[in-house]
Design an enzyme around this catalytic site. Structure first.
Site, PDB file in Angstrom:
ATOM      1  N   SER A  18       0.810  -1.227   0.000  1.00  0.00           N
ATOM      2  CA  SER A  18       0.000   0.000   0.000  1.00  0.00           C
ATOM      3  C   SER A  18       0.840   1.271   0.000  1.00  0.00           C
ATOM      4  O   SER A  18       0.400   2.297  -0.515  1.00  0.00           O
ATOM      5  CB  SER A  18      -0.939   0.008   1.209  1.00  0.00           C
ATOM      6  OG  SER A  18      -0.202  -0.041   2.419  1.00  0.00           O
ATOM      7  N   ASP A 188      -0.019   6.100  11.614  1.00  0.00           N
ATOM      8  CA  ASP A 188      -0.308   4.799  12.230  1.00  0.00           C
ATOM      9  C   ASP A 188       0.955   3.969  12.412  1.00  0.00           C
ATOM     10  O   ASP A 188       0.888   2.761  12.648  1.00  0.00           O
ATOM     11  CB  ASP A 188      -1.336   4.018  11.406  1.00  0.00           C
ATOM     12  CG  ASP A 188      -0.832   3.646  10.013  1.00  0.00           C
ATOM     13  OD1 ASP A 188       0.290   4.072   9.626  1.00  0.00           O
ATOM     14  OD2 ASP A 188      -1.548   2.911   9.302  1.00  0.00           O
ATOM     15  N   HIS A 191       1.921   3.733   7.541  1.00  0.00           N
ATOM     16  CA  HIS A 191       1.621   4.449   6.300  1.00  0.00           C
ATOM     17  C   HIS A 191       2.122   5.892   6.396  1.00  0.00           C
ATOM     18  O   HIS A 191       1.696   6.630   7.286  1.00  0.00           O
ATOM     19  CB  HIS A 191       0.128   4.422   6.011  1.00  0.00           C
ATOM     20  CG  HIS A 191      -0.389   3.043   5.743  1.00  0.00           C
ATOM     21  ND1 HIS A 191      -0.984   2.283   6.721  1.00  0.00           N
ATOM     22  CD2 HIS A 191      -0.375   2.288   4.617  1.00  0.00           C
ATOM     23  CE1 HIS A 191      -1.328   1.109   6.202  1.00  0.00           C
ATOM     24  NE2 HIS A 191      -0.963   1.090   4.928  1.00  0.00           N
TER      25      HIS A 191
END
Length: 212
Positions: A18, A188, A191
């Site tokens: 991601s 977090d 990310h």
């Protein structure tokens, strides 16, 4: 003296999870997402427009090493890039803690080695490897170090073995967190924020011999 590694007409492929995906439109093969891949490509082509370098992003959110293995033929070998930038590993750690689905260090190392061997044997690409990182926000991320640190060492050892260019993100993010709170770089712990993505892009470009 600057020694730029990307040459005239080179194609650079970003691969990963991601953090690389960064919300790209997967129906558009030219979309670079909104993260470090976009920033690095944008800076490079702004500085060296005459080179006509092409950048591709095939990062997919949630991927682990085994997922890259499953799609490496289509999403790497078939593209025949001149450079392959691999940024993988945090999900191989994270799934242990959120799904009780761990990836052993041995499995991680064997899978990553397979990616590098296939890249070396089936393409002419040079390889860039980015370390996974984690920051201690929220607090429970601290326990992840016991799982992630050995995997970071695998990345470093494989980079040496395969002569890859290493981007040492774990140390860079730890250093950055002495200048601003960890949450400013990755809310977090995983990310990156926009500033975090810019930190990665800058480090990536420096590894490619480009100073910004």
């Amino acid at each position: 003296m600057e020694k730029r590694l990307i040459k005239q007409g080179d194609t650079v492929l970003f691969q990963g999870d991601s953090i690389t995906d960064a919300g790209r439109d997967r129906s558009n093969g030219a979309d670079l997402g909104r993260g470090y891949a976009l920033m690095a490509a944008g800076w490079f082509n702004a500085l060296f427009p005459e080179l006509g370098a092409k950048f591709l992003n095939r990062g997919i959110s949630g991927n682990r090493v085994k997922d890259l293995q499953a799609r490496w033929q289509q999403d790497c070998v078939d593209l025949q890039p001149d450079w392959v930038s691999i940024y993988i590993g945090i999900n191989d750690c994270w799934r242990r803690y959120d799904r009780e689905d761990p990836t052993s260090v041995e499995t991680f190392a064997a899978g990553y080695r397979d990616l590098l061997e296939r890249t070396s044997q089936m393409t002419k690409a040079k390889i860039v490897m980015l370390e996974p990182f984690v920051l201690p926000v929220p607090e429970d991320r601290k326990q992840w170090r016991e799982d992630l640190d050995p995997k970071i060492n695998v990345v470093r050892e494989l980079a040496r073995e395969f002569g890859a260019h290493l981007v040492p993100l774990d140390g860079l993010f730890a250093q950055a967190s002495t200048k601003a709170p960890s949450a400013d770089w990755a809310p977090d712990g995983v990310h990156p924020s926009p500033a975090g993505h810019a930190l990665i892009a800058r480090a990536w470009l420096q590894a490619m011999g480009v100073a910004i």
